[in-house]
Design an enzyme around this catalytic site. Structure first.
Site, PDB file in Angstrom:
ATOM      1  CG  HIS A  86      -3.170  -3.056   4.174  1.00  0.00           C
ATOM      2  ND1 HIS A  86      -2.224  -2.465   4.971  1.00  0.00           N
ATOM      3  CD2 HIS A  86      -3.745  -2.064   3.485  1.00  0.00           C
ATOM      4  CE1 HIS A  86      -2.224  -1.168   4.779  1.00  0.00           C
ATOM      5  NE2 HIS A  86      -3.140  -0.884   3.874  1.00  0.00           N
TER       6      HIS A  86
ATOM      7  CD  GLU B  25      -0.434  -5.395   6.406  1.00  0.00           C
ATOM      8  OE1 GLU B  25      -0.246  -5.960   5.306  1.00  0.00           O
ATOM      9  OE2 GLU B  25      -0.811  -4.223   6.514  1.00  0.00           O
TER      10      GLU B  25
ATOM     11  CB  CYS C 208      -0.997  -0.048   1.161  1.00  0.00           C
ATOM     12  SG  CYS C 208      -2.411   1.015   0.850  1.00  0.00           S
TER      13      CYS C 208
END
Ligand code: GLN
Length: 191
Positions: free
Chosen positions: A171, A173, A86
Site C-alpha cells: 500500500h 498510499e 494489494c
C-alpha cells in the site's frame, strides 16, 4: 517541473470498496484530478486508473454487479496506464480481470505476518528504497514471460509490470509514498 500541456490528468479510482479515498487524496496532492469509479460511465475520459487495496472477494462481486469487467478490460487494452495495489493486484490477475499474466496467492505472507513494513528497492524507481506497507498481502505465484518483476520479498515478486499495467502487493498510499503514483501520472498511454 514543466506544466502539462492539457490540464490535470483525470485518474479514475475504482471506488466499489477498499481504501480508494487514500489514493484519491494522494492523486490530488500530486496535482491530478481523481474520479471515483463505481459504474462503467465513470470510466469515460479518464487518463489513468488506480485499483486500490481492500477485499478482493467483495471487489469481484462489485465488478460483476456493476458490469465493470468488460469496460475495465477494454480500458487496459486501449493502453490506459493502470496501477493496482494489494487486492488491486489480485483483481488484475489471470483469475479475475485477466489483464496481467500472473497468478497471485492471497494472504501469502501467512498469519503471523498479516501486516508488516519493508524498505524495497523497486526497479525503475530512483531516490532510494521505497517504504512499503503490507497488509494481508498477496504475492505473485506464477507469471508469464511478458511480466517484469520490479521488486521481491524473499524471492517472491511483490511489484510487477506488463506494458501499461503496474501492480504491487503493498500500500504506497498508506505510507505517503508518492513515487508509484507519479509513475502512473507520467505514463502516457501505450508505451
Ligand atoms: N487480503 C486481501 C485479499 O485477498 C487483500 C488485502 C489488501 O488489499 N490489503 O483480497
Amino acid at each position: 517541473m514543466e506544466a502539462p500541456a492539457v490540464g490535470p490528468k483525470r485518474v479514475g479510482v475504482l471506488a466499489l470498496q477498499g481504501d480508494f479515498e487514500a489514493h484519491a487524496k494522494m492523486l490530488s496532492s500530486l496535482g491530478a484530478e481523481p474520479r471515483e469509479v463505481r459504474v462503467p460511465a465513470d470510466l469515460a475520459g479518464i487518463d489513468a486508473l488506480v485499483i486500490p487495496g481492500g477485499e478482493s472477494t467483495v471487489m469481484t462481486l462489485g465488478i460483476e454487479r456493476e458490469g465493470l469487467a468488460e469496460p475495465l478490460r477494454a480500458l487496459v487494452d486501449r493502453g490506459t496506464p493502470v496501477l493496482g495495489t494489494c487486492a488491486g493486484m489480485i483483481m488484475l490477475d489471470r483469475d479475475h480481470l485477466d489483464v496481467l499474466d500472473i497468478a497471485t496467492r492471497r494472504n501469502a505472507f501467512g498469519r503471523q505476518l498479516r501486516s508488516f513494513e519493508a524498505d524495497l528497492d523497486v526497479k525503475g524507481i530512483g531516490g532510494g528504497p521505497l517504504h512499503a506497507v503490507f497488509i494481508r498481502a498477496p504475492w505473485v505465484a506464477e507469471r508469464g514471460p511478458g511480466v517484469e518483476v520490479l521488486a521481491d520479498v524473499d524471492g517472491h515478486p511483490v511489484a510487477v509490470r506488463q506494458g501499461n499495467v503496474l501492480a504491487v502487493s503493498f500500500h504506497p498510499e498508506l505510507s505517503g509514498e508518492t513515487r508509484l503514483h507519479r509513475l502512473l501520472l507520467e505514463a502516457n498511454g501505450r508505451a
